[in-house]
Write an enzyme that holds these catalytic residues in place. Structure first.
Site, PDB file in Angstrom:
ATOM      1  N   ASP A 135       0.852  -1.186   0.000  1.00 26.56           N
ATOM      2  CA  ASP A 135       0.000   0.000   0.000  1.00 26.56           C
ATOM      3  C   ASP A 135       0.890   1.239   0.000  1.00 26.56           C
ATOM      4  OD1 ASP A 135      -2.224  -1.643   0.314  1.00 26.56           O
ATOM      5  OD2 ASP A 135      -2.514  -1.183   2.441  1.00 26.56           O
ATOM      6  N   GLN A 165      -0.492   7.047  -6.091  1.00 22.86           N
ATOM      7  CA  GLN A 165      -1.632   7.942  -5.821  1.00 22.86           C
ATOM      8  C   GLN A 165      -1.734   9.064  -6.856  1.00 22.86           C
ATOM      9  OE1 GLN A 165       0.328   8.751  -2.220  1.00 22.86           O
ATOM     10  NE2 GLN A 165      -1.019   7.530  -0.921  1.00 22.86           N
ATOM     11  N   ARG A 186      -1.132  -0.567  -8.496  1.00 24.57           N
ATOM     12  CA  ARG A 186      -2.525  -0.272  -8.135  1.00 24.57           C
ATOM     13  C   ARG A 186      -2.632   1.264  -8.100  1.00 24.57           C
ATOM     14  NH1 ARG A 186      -3.483  -0.986  -2.207  1.00 24.57           N
ATOM     15  NH2 ARG A 186      -3.987  -3.168  -2.512  1.00 24.57           N
ATOM     16  N   GLY A 190      -5.629   8.523  -3.438  1.00 25.61           N
ATOM     17  CA  GLY A 190      -4.817   8.955  -2.285  1.00 25.61           C
ATOM     18  C   GLY A 190      -5.733   9.284  -1.125  1.00 25.61           C
ATOM     19  N   ALA A 191      -5.496   8.647   0.018  1.00 23.16           N
ATOM     20  CA  ALA A 191      -6.412   8.751   1.148  1.00 23.16           C
ATOM     21  C   ALA A 191      -5.953   9.769   2.192  1.00 23.16           C
ATOM     22  CB  ALA A 191      -6.558   7.380   1.805  1.00 23.16           C
ATOM     23  N   THR A 228     -10.886   2.448  -7.540  1.00 22.31           N
ATOM     24  CA  THR A 228     -11.754   3.600  -7.258  1.00 22.31           C
ATOM     25  C   THR A 228     -13.205   3.157  -7.224  1.00 22.31           C
ATOM     26  OG1 THR A 228     -12.417   5.813  -7.998  1.00 22.31           O
ATOM     27  CG2 THR A 228     -11.911   4.236  -9.735  1.00 22.31           C
TER      28      THR A 228
HETATM   29  C1  LIG Z   1      -8.610  -1.332  -3.349  1.00 20.66           C
HETATM   30  C2  LIG Z   1      -8.196  -0.003  -2.815  1.00 20.66           C
HETATM   31  C3  LIG Z   1      -6.933   0.135  -2.254  1.00 20.66           C
HETATM   32  C4  LIG Z   1      -6.533   1.377  -1.769  1.00 20.66           C
HETATM   33  N1  LIG Z   1      -5.235   1.524  -1.335  1.00 20.66           N
HETATM   34  C5  LIG Z   1      -4.799   2.770  -1.008  1.00 20.66           C
HETATM   35  C6  LIG Z   1      -3.426   3.005  -0.733  1.00 20.66           C
HETATM   36  O1  LIG Z   1      -2.578   2.110  -0.776  1.00 20.66           O
HETATM   37  N2  LIG Z   1      -3.054   4.273  -0.415  1.00 20.66           N
HETATM   38  C7  LIG Z   1      -3.955   5.323  -0.385  1.00 20.66           C
HETATM   39  O2  LIG Z   1      -3.562   6.462  -0.116  1.00 20.66           O
HETATM   40  N3  LIG Z   1      -5.264   5.102  -0.638  1.00 20.66           N
HETATM   41  C8  LIG Z   1      -5.703   3.880  -0.953  1.00 20.66           C
HETATM   42  N4  LIG Z   1      -7.027   3.692  -1.262  1.00 20.66           N
HETATM   43  C9  LIG Z   1      -8.014   4.766  -0.980  1.00 20.66           C
HETATM   44  C10 LIG Z   1      -8.107   5.771  -2.103  1.00 20.66           C
HETATM   45  O3  LIG Z   1      -6.937   6.546  -2.172  1.00 20.66           O
HETATM   46  C11 LIG Z   1      -9.315   6.713  -1.899  1.00 20.66           C
HETATM   47  O4  LIG Z   1      -9.140   7.433  -0.712  1.00 20.66           O
HETATM   48  C12 LIG Z   1     -10.657   5.990  -1.831  1.00 20.66           C
HETATM   49  O5  LIG Z   1     -10.717   4.943  -2.751  1.00 20.66           O
HETATM   50  C13 LIG Z   1     -11.825   6.968  -2.136  1.00 20.66           C
HETATM   51  O6  LIG Z   1     -11.659   7.521  -3.402  1.00 20.66           O
HETATM   52  P1  LIG Z   1     -12.505   7.101  -4.703  1.00 20.66           P
HETATM   53  O7  LIG Z   1     -11.522   6.811  -5.771  1.00 20.66           O
HETATM   54  O8  LIG Z   1     -13.444   6.013  -4.415  1.00 20.66           O
HETATM   55  O9  LIG Z   1     -13.213   8.433  -5.152  1.00 20.66           O
HETATM   56  P2  LIG Z   1     -14.121   9.490  -4.396  1.00 20.66           P
HETATM   57  O10 LIG Z   1     -14.278  10.607  -5.375  1.00 20.66           O
HETATM   58  O11 LIG Z   1     -13.589   9.792  -3.044  1.00 20.66           O
HETATM   59  O12 LIG Z   1     -15.497   8.733  -4.220  1.00 20.66           O
HETATM   60  C14 LIG Z   1     -16.301   8.346  -5.320  1.00 20.66           C
HETATM   61  C15 LIG Z   1     -17.575   7.712  -4.764  1.00 20.66           C
HETATM   62  O13 LIG Z   1     -17.240   6.495  -4.092  1.00 20.66           O
HETATM   63  C16 LIG Z   1     -18.022   6.328  -2.916  1.00 20.66           C
HETATM   64  N5  LIG Z   1     -17.120   6.375  -1.753  1.00 20.66           N
HETATM   65  C17 LIG Z   1     -15.802   6.702  -1.744  1.00 20.66           C
HETATM   66  N6  LIG Z   1     -15.280   6.589  -0.511  1.00 20.66           N
HETATM   67  C18 LIG Z   1     -16.313   6.204   0.282  1.00 20.66           C
HETATM   68  C19 LIG Z   1     -16.415   5.917   1.668  1.00 20.66           C
HETATM   69  N7  LIG Z   1     -15.360   6.011   2.482  1.00 20.66           N
HETATM   70  N8  LIG Z   1     -17.614   5.530   2.160  1.00 20.66           N
HETATM   71  C20 LIG Z   1     -18.706   5.414   1.337  1.00 20.66           C
HETATM   72  N9  LIG Z   1     -18.652   5.675   0.001  1.00 20.66           N
HETATM   73  C21 LIG Z   1     -17.492   6.060  -0.506  1.00 20.66           C
HETATM   74  C22 LIG Z   1     -18.997   7.466  -2.917  1.00 20.66           C
HETATM   75  O14 LIG Z   1     -20.150   7.014  -3.601  1.00 20.66           O
HETATM   76  C23 LIG Z   1     -18.295   8.539  -3.723  1.00 20.66           C
HETATM   77  O15 LIG Z   1     -19.174   9.448  -4.317  1.00 20.66           O
HETATM   78  C24 LIG Z   1      -7.444   2.468  -1.790  1.00 20.66           C
HETATM   79  C25 LIG Z   1      -8.688   2.333  -2.369  1.00 20.66           C
HETATM   80  C26 LIG Z   1      -9.072   1.127  -2.900  1.00 20.66           C
HETATM   81  C27 LIG Z   1     -10.407   1.033  -3.560  1.00 20.66           C
END
Ligand SMILES: Cc1cc2nc3c(=O)[nH]c(=O)nc-3n(C[C@H](O)[C@H](O)[C@H](O)COP(=O)(O)OP(=O)(O)OC[C@H]3O[C@@H](n4cnc5c(N)ncnc54)[C@H](O)[C@@H]3O)c2cc1C
Length: 311
Positions: A135, A165, A186, A190-191, A228
């Protein structure tokens, strides 16, 4: 995603009284609020959750939660736990795919020890045909994570991939490097709350970068994972793959456990490999707070859960 709420939830994730309150109620029964995002506190619960997902036709990766360890002993304990996880996955017969974080393996304490710990996981993982994903944590760890990744890649550990990210300005360069190596990326948005000096601050810029980087990965990368829940982006990415004649089995989509289960199933039904990231373990609080920070509407759901359990 909103950078203000990410910062707020990051600050809250450091509150020990909130952590105590959440820990008391979050996982205490089978319908406690944290269980929406976390498969359980034990390996057995994680295996059970993975089996349910696999039965629905989804792929899985298991993540033993933990990060920011402060001592060599804690890093060694996390490494042993991953060893145990590998054994249990092998004997359970579920898919052999795990995710981990370098701050859990001691990168903050001593980098060489972290590399050794990762090797202790990769050796049995390689023997048993696992894929291991590192990650990506917040930006102070980007370079060290990629350095550790390359060190092991050069030592012929090829069952290893990394997350990148789209929020970071540097990521195009990193994607090109991984494509050149033939390493599996992957891509995520970015979280973490990142400073303007290193990262886009507007959601539309993070999203635009995500699409550009996905195109680069689809055109030149090795079996990329597009992670995503963003329906508009997913539509654009599918359109791009179709237009370029890239078959579904050349890449996969990934989503988090408990998020957009409807979309997980519908994409899978259209023939796209869909992997679910299944986190478990007692150290679930920081992961849980990041999920709240991404979507503050989740807080109402948590508060309802706490009130229900207290009454
Ligand atoms: C398999 C996987 C691995 C990941 N690994 C990492 C990593 O190694 N490092 C890192 O920094 N980040 C990681 N992430 C998290 C990522 O960076 C985002 O913070 C997270 O995926 C939310 O962004 P989004 O792309 O879904 O888009 P967004 O624009 O945030 O969300 C799009 C839509 O998804 C839904 N959604 C998103 N988040 C949520 C939530 N928490 N609760 C409910 N609904 C939600 C909503 O419907 C929203 O409108 C990972 C995510 C996934 C899916």
């Amino acid at each position: 995603m909103n950078s203000g709420s990410k910062a707020l939830f990051y600050a809250l994730s450091r509150s020990s009284s909130l952590k105590r309150l959440a820990s008391k109620y979050g996982m205490s029964s089978t319908d406690s609020f944290a269980r929406r995002f976390i498969a359980g506190e034990t390996i057995d619960e994680a295996i059970q959750a993975a089996r349910v997902l696999q039965t629905r036709g989804l792929l899985i990766t298991l993540d033993y939660l933990g990060e920011s360890v402060r001592t060599i002993e804690e890093a060694a304990a996390a490494t042993r736990e991953y060893g145990r996880l590998i054994d249990v996955i092998v004997s359970s017969g579920i898919e052999r795919n795990i995710s981990l974080k370098l701050t859990q393996l001691g990168v903050d304490v001593d980098r060489a020890t972290c590399v050794d710990n990762l090797r202790r996981i990769l050796d049995p993982a390689q023997r048993h045909g696992f894929f291991v994903r590192i990650d990506m944590e917040n930006s102070p760890y980007t370079q060290v994570t990629l350095d550790v990744f390359e060190t092991l890649w050069q030592q012929e550990y090829r069952n290893l991939g990394v997350a990148l990210q789209s929020c970071l300005y540097r990521t195009e360069k990193d994607v090109r490097r991984m494509n050149e190596l033939g390493a599996r990326v992957r891509l995520v948005k970015g979280a973490y709350k990142e400073p303007g000096a290193v990262a886009h601050q507007k959601k539309k810029d993070v999203d635009a970068a995500f699409l550009d980087l996905t195109r680069l990965l689809l055109d030149e990368g090795t079996y990329p994972a597009i992670a995503t829940h963003d329906e508009a982006l997913l539509g654009a990415i599918r359109g791009y793959a179709e237009q370029r004649g890239i078959p579904n089995d050349r890449f996969e989509f990934q989503m988090l456990y408990g998020i957009r289960r409807d979309l997980q199933s519908s994409l899978m039904r259209t023939g796209h490999p869909m992997r679910i990231y299944v986190p478990f373990g007692r150290q679930w609080f920081p992961y849980f707070m990041r999920r709240l920070g991404e979507r503050p509407a989740n807080v109402a759901f948590v508060v309802r859960g706490i009130l229900r359990e207290r009454s």
